[in-house]
Design a protein around this motif. Structure first.
Motif, mmCIF file in Angstrom:
data_model
loop_
_atom_site.group_PDB
_atom_site.id
_atom_site.type_symbol
_atom_site.label_atom_id
_atom_site.label_comp_id
_atom_site.label_asym_id
_atom_site.label_seq_id
_atom_site.Cartn_x
_atom_site.Cartn_y
_atom_site.Cartn_z
ATOM 1 N N VAL A 143 -10.631 -0.404 -4.290
ATOM 2 C CA VAL A 143 -10.657 0.216 -2.956
ATOM 3 C C VAL A 143 -10.975 -0.888 -1.968
ATOM 4 O O VAL A 143 -12.085 -1.446 -1.971
ATOM 5 N N LEU A 144 -10.022 -1.198 -1.118
ATOM 6 C CA LEU A 144 -10.108 -2.360 -0.233
ATOM 7 C C LEU A 144 -10.074 -1.906 1.222
ATOM 8 O O LEU A 144 -9.190 -1.137 1.625
ATOM 9 N N SER A 145 -11.045 -2.362 1.997
ATOM 10 C CA SER A 145 -11.106 -2.049 3.425
ATOM 11 C C SER A 145 -10.933 -3.329 4.229
ATOM 12 O O SER A 145 -11.715 -4.278 4.068
ATOM 13 N N CYS A 146 -9.907 -3.337 5.078
ATOM 14 C CA CYS A 146 -9.585 -4.511 5.896
ATOM 15 C C CYS A 146 -9.593 -4.131 7.372
ATOM 16 O O CYS A 146 -9.430 -2.957 7.739
ATOM 17 N N VAL A 152 -4.409 -8.854 -0.398
ATOM 18 C CA VAL A 152 -3.506 -8.389 -1.457
ATOM 19 C C VAL A 152 -2.888 -9.573 -2.189
ATOM 20 O O VAL A 152 -2.770 -9.561 -3.428
ATOM 21 N N ASP A 153 -2.496 -10.605 -1.465
ATOM 22 C CA ASP A 153 -1.927 -11.801 -2.106
ATOM 23 C C ASP A 153 -2.956 -12.468 -3.023
ATOM 24 O O ASP A 153 -2.623 -12.905 -4.135
ATOM 25 N N PHE A 154 -4.185 -12.543 -2.564
ATOM 26 C CA PHE A 154 -5.247 -13.122 -3.404
ATOM 27 C C PHE A 154 -5.473 -12.287 -4.656
ATOM 28 O O PHE A 154 -5.644 -12.818 -5.766
ATOM 29 N N LEU A 155 -5.466 -10.966 -4.499
ATOM 30 C CA LEU A 155 -5.715 -10.077 -5.624
ATOM 31 C C LEU A 155 -4.597 -10.183 -6.668
ATOM 32 O O LEU A 155 -4.867 -10.171 -7.883
#
Length: 223
Positions: free
Chosen positions: A149-152, A162-165
């Motif tokens: 769960v990512l909050s930006c 997202v690219d890093f993940l």
């Protein structure tokens, strides 16, 4: 009806139709097989919350089925009455795990086979079923899925996160995205390469990322 009529009736004959030794052997084997089924259930359980009462139910159900079938096989009239009685019973307890149904049928089948006198079939069959469940249930055929769960704060920080993940995990798929003024929330399903979760710490420290949460789930996604 006098006491003499009672003693002359077939009721007392039905009592002795099943020998005490047969009953004792059947119930002892039913308890042993039920305990074995309980241990297999405990060993192969992979749900969220383990229920000890369900495990005890497996032992009791094996013995109860054995008693019922012993009574039914000794009296044809009783068998017809038993069918009628069971036809009006309604079991409304929800089965949470599909595998629990297999254990319930296993206990019932073991009780029926034992009461029918097929002792070797009940013992050998239960051993084979137990080994099969131990081999296939505990075997991991895939990598466990996780949800991130990512909050930006904005679109650029979203793309960078997202690219890093994607570089840190084996597989990354966006499951849902919520965009609102001042923030973007992403739910991503990932498959990790190993048990190392340090990438979540690095992800939370990136510019524009307000929070990053890693959650394990069963693979069933609603939404």
């Amino acid at each position: 009806m006098t006491f003499q009529d009672i003693f002359k009736s077939s009721f007392l004959e039905n009592i002795t139709s099943v020998g005490l030794i047969d009953m004792a052997v059947a119930l002892m084997l039913a308890f042993g097989i039920g305990l074995f089924i309980f241990l297999i259930y405990k060993k192969t359980f992979s749900g969220v919350m383990y229920s000890s009462s369900f495990g005890v139910t497996l032992i009791a159900l094996t013995m109860i089925t054995t008693v019922v079938i012993l009574a039914v096989t000794s009296n044809v009239v009783l068998s017809l009455g038993m069918v009628g009685a069971l036809s009006i019973v309604r079991f409304r307890t929800a089965i949470k795990e599909p595998l629990d149904i297999a254990f319930l049928f296993w206990t019932i089948a073991a009780g029926i086979v034992l009461a029918a006198g097929m002792l070797l079939l009940a013992v050998v069959g239960s051993l084979v079923i137990g080994v099969v469940l131990l081999v296939f249930v505990n075997r991991k055929t895939h990598v466990n899925p996780y949800i991130v769960v990512l909050s930006c704060t904005d679109h650029s920080s979203e793309c960078a996160a997202v690219d890093f993940l994607k570089k840190q995990v084996r597989r990354c798929v966006v499951k849902s995205k919520t965009a609102r003024p001042g923030g973007i929330e992403l739910n991503l399903e990932i498959r990790m390469r190993d048990d190392n979760t340090d990438f979540i710490n690095a992800l939370a420290e990136m510019n524009g990322v307000s929070s990053a949460v890693l959650v394990s789930y069963s693979g069933e996604y609603m939404g």
